[in-house]
Scaffold this motif. Structure first.
Motif, mmCIF file in Angstrom:
data_model
loop_
_atom_site.group_PDB
_atom_site.id
_atom_site.type_symbol
_atom_site.label_atom_id
_atom_site.label_comp_id
_atom_site.label_asym_id
_atom_site.label_seq_id
_atom_site.Cartn_x
_atom_site.Cartn_y
_atom_site.Cartn_z
ATOM 1 N N SER A 11 20.819 42.927 -40.501
ATOM 2 C CA SER A 11 20.338 44.268 -40.871
ATOM 3 C C SER A 11 21.141 44.888 -42.012
ATOM 4 C CB SER A 11 20.429 45.190 -39.647
ATOM 5 O OG SER A 11 21.742 45.194 -39.144
ATOM 6 N N ARG A 34 19.844 43.793 -34.189
ATOM 7 C CA ARG A 34 19.678 44.603 -32.974
ATOM 8 C C ARG A 34 18.426 45.447 -33.046
ATOM 9 N NH1 ARG A 34 25.684 46.798 -31.644
ATOM 10 N NH2 ARG A 34 25.791 47.169 -33.880
ATOM 11 N N TYR A 148 40.805 42.608 -32.737
ATOM 12 C CA TYR A 148 39.927 41.937 -33.713
ATOM 13 C C TYR A 148 40.470 40.542 -34.040
ATOM 14 C CZ TYR A 148 37.219 41.262 -38.031
ATOM 15 O OH TYR A 148 36.389 40.767 -39.011
ATOM 16 N N THR A 183 31.307 45.880 -47.615
ATOM 17 C CA THR A 183 30.153 46.084 -46.722
ATOM 18 C C THR A 183 30.407 47.371 -45.944
ATOM 19 O OG1 THR A 183 31.171 44.961 -44.849
ATOM 20 C CG2 THR A 183 29.970 43.563 -46.426
ATOM 21 N N SER A 190 30.442 51.191 -38.282
ATOM 22 C CA SER A 190 30.780 49.849 -37.780
ATOM 23 C C SER A 190 32.126 49.796 -37.063
ATOM 24 C CB SER A 190 30.793 48.856 -38.948
ATOM 25 O OG SER A 190 29.516 48.724 -39.504
HETATM 26 N N1 NAP Z 1 33.492 43.055 -44.623
HETATM 27 C C1 NAP Z 1 34.691 42.524 -44.424
HETATM 28 O O1 NAP Z 1 35.680 42.952 -45.008
HETATM 29 C C2 NAP Z 1 34.829 41.366 -43.479
HETATM 30 C C3 NAP Z 1 35.984 40.586 -43.569
HETATM 31 C C4 NAP Z 1 36.138 39.506 -42.735
HETATM 32 C C5 NAP Z 1 35.160 39.200 -41.820
HETATM 33 N N2 NAP Z 1 34.044 39.969 -41.729
HETATM 34 C C6 NAP Z 1 33.036 39.611 -40.730
HETATM 35 O O2 NAP Z 1 31.769 39.538 -41.353
HETATM 36 C C7 NAP Z 1 30.759 39.748 -40.370
HETATM 37 C C8 NAP Z 1 29.749 40.761 -40.903
HETATM 38 O O3 NAP Z 1 30.385 41.999 -41.090
HETATM 39 P P1 NAP Z 1 30.033 42.938 -42.322
HETATM 40 O O4 NAP Z 1 31.213 42.987 -43.196
HETATM 41 O O5 NAP Z 1 28.735 42.576 -42.909
HETATM 42 O O6 NAP Z 1 29.974 44.343 -41.573
HETATM 43 P P2 NAP Z 1 28.787 45.419 -41.436
HETATM 44 O O7 NAP Z 1 28.292 45.777 -42.789
HETATM 45 O O8 NAP Z 1 29.349 46.458 -40.557
HETATM 46 O O9 NAP Z 1 27.618 44.630 -40.690
HETATM 47 C C9 NAP Z 1 27.794 44.205 -39.380
HETATM 48 C C10 NAP Z 1 26.514 43.557 -38.892
HETATM 49 O O10 NAP Z 1 26.740 43.036 -37.569
HETATM 50 C C11 NAP Z 1 25.721 43.539 -36.732
HETATM 51 N N3 NAP Z 1 26.139 43.637 -35.341
HETATM 52 C C12 NAP Z 1 27.224 44.249 -34.816
HETATM 53 N N4 NAP Z 1 27.230 44.107 -33.469
HETATM 54 C C13 NAP Z 1 26.116 43.384 -33.154
HETATM 55 C C14 NAP Z 1 25.551 42.911 -31.950
HETATM 56 N N5 NAP Z 1 26.133 43.152 -30.757
HETATM 57 N N6 NAP Z 1 24.410 42.194 -31.999
HETATM 58 C C15 NAP Z 1 23.809 41.950 -33.180
HETATM 59 N N7 NAP Z 1 24.272 42.387 -34.360
HETATM 60 C C16 NAP Z 1 25.416 43.101 -34.333
HETATM 61 C C17 NAP Z 1 25.349 44.889 -37.318
HETATM 62 O O11 NAP Z 1 24.071 45.281 -36.821
HETATM 63 P P3 NAP Z 1 23.611 46.832 -36.704
HETATM 64 O O12 NAP Z 1 23.033 47.185 -38.035
HETATM 65 O O13 NAP Z 1 22.599 46.806 -35.606
HETATM 66 O O14 NAP Z 1 24.823 47.648 -36.361
HETATM 67 C C18 NAP Z 1 25.357 44.531 -38.796
HETATM 68 O O15 NAP Z 1 24.169 43.866 -39.151
HETATM 69 C C19 NAP Z 1 31.479 40.196 -39.098
HETATM 70 O O16 NAP Z 1 31.579 39.107 -38.206
HETATM 71 C C20 NAP Z 1 32.861 40.592 -39.604
HETATM 72 O O17 NAP Z 1 33.848 40.455 -38.606
HETATM 73 C C21 NAP Z 1 33.862 41.049 -42.536
#
Ligand code: NAP
Length: 286
Positions: A11, A34, A148, A183, A190
């Motif tokens: 999403s 979700r 985390y 992001t 988040s």
């Molecule tokens: N951005 C960074 O700096 C960074 C760095 C290292 C790792 N990561 C990892 O990258 C991945 C994606 O994060 P992002 O940076 O894209 O963050 P984000 O923009 O906050 O997006 C998080 C995504 O995960 C979904 N989500 C959260 N809980 C969920 C659940 N229980 N079931 C289904 N979907 C769920 C959210 O859906 P909703 O829209 O429904 O909330 C959203 O689509 C994560 O695993 C994060 O730990 C991110």
């Protein structure tokens, strides 16, 4: 050859960018979120290339149903991306067991639910790729990262073990370890943190939180570029077990390896001194 991707957390953020990159590459995408309407809102209505499904990864039944819908629509899953996740960034003493359970429910058990659902299809096809989105937090512990990092370190151990188990079926696992990417990750939508304030931490908590706020929106990594890198890896004959993403993560991982090497060498004699005087030792295969 055209591939079918199954992407969780499509999403927003990285999951959304991976879905867009796979669609741009001409592949088929099952975009799981979700809120299915939110996914369709961002990526567009279902088409010959795109199918959106509702999936909260903490729900095992929904994971099975979402994977079954993907198989029914496109006949298989070639690339599974376990991306859904969030950061609980708080001081350990200020967290509760509920915070821990929620963090692991999403970042680790969510990956288990989806992988359990998808693997039988990938195994019977005798091919596939799994990308598990870990983090630099899966390599390096940090202040505010106890929950985390614990969830991402666990994801790393799981992924590395699974990779060995499923390699004979021509299914690869790549652990993606991004540093800070631009992001919603650090936004109030988040991010989570503990609510049990402990006065001794007041100053440091304020400082650390101000640091998070300062970094929000100013991260070094471009999620669209990482998504393109993953499309490239999905076509690589020999994909790596790990891809560290971004120069911040690269340099930090490099420093961690160096300090581990130094410490290992420094304490080598004491480490080895704990061997027993046995002549029937069976060394495990690693
Ligand atoms: N951005 C960074 O700096 C960074 C760095 C290292 C790792 N990561 C990892 O990258 C991945 C994606 O994060 P992002 O940076 O894209 O963050 P984000 O923009 O906050 O997006 C998080 C995504 O995960 C979904 N989500 C959260 N809980 C969920 C659940 N229980 N079931 C289904 N979907 C769920 C959210 O859906 P909703 O829209 O429904 O909330 C959203 O689509 C994560 O695993 C994060 O730990 C991110």
């Amino acid at each position: 050859m055209k591939k079918t991707w199954f992407i969780t957390g499509a999403s927003r953020g990285l999951g959304f960018e991976i879905a867009k990159a796979a669609l741009r590459a001409g592949d088929q995408v099952v975009a799981a979120g979700r809120n299915k309407a939110a996914v369709a809102n961002k990526l567009g209505p279902d088409s010959g290339q795109l199918h959106s499904v509702e999936l909260d990864v903490t729900d095992a039944n929904q994971a099975r149903a979402a994977v079954a819908a993907a198989i029914a629509r496109f006949g298989g899953i070639d690339v599974l991306v376990n991306n859904a996740g969030y950061g609980h960034l708080g001081l350990f003493e200020e967290t509760t067991i509920k915070d821990v359970e929620e963090q692991f429910d999403t970042n680790l058990f969510g990956v288990f639910h989806v992988t359990w659902a998808a693997l039988p299809y990938m195994r019977s096809a005798r091919r596939g790729r799994i990308f598990n989105i870990s983090s630099l937090a899966g390599i390096l512990g940090a202040e505010l990262g106890s929950l985390y990092c614990a969830s991402k370190f666990a994801l790393e151990g799981f992924s590395e073990s699974l990779a060995k188990e499923i390699a004979p079926f021509d299914i690869s696992v790549t652990i993606v370890e991004p540093g800070p990417f631009r992001t919603d990750f650090l936004t109030a939508q988040s991010l989570r943190s503990g609510a049990n304030a402990v006065a001794d931490y007041d100053d440091r908590r304020a400082q650390l939180r101000a640091g998070l706020e300062e970094r929000d929106g100013r991260q070094g990594g471009d999620p669209a570029k990482l998504a393109d890198a993953m499309v490239l890896l999905a076509n690589e004959a020999q994909p790596p077990l790990r891809l560290v993403a971004g120069s911040i993560a690269f340099n930090a991982a490099d420093a961690k390896l160096h300090s581990m090497r130094t410490e290992l060498d420094l304490w080598r004699a004491l480490s080895i001194s704990t061997d027993g005087n046995y002549d029937d030792v069976v060394v495990p295969r690693y």
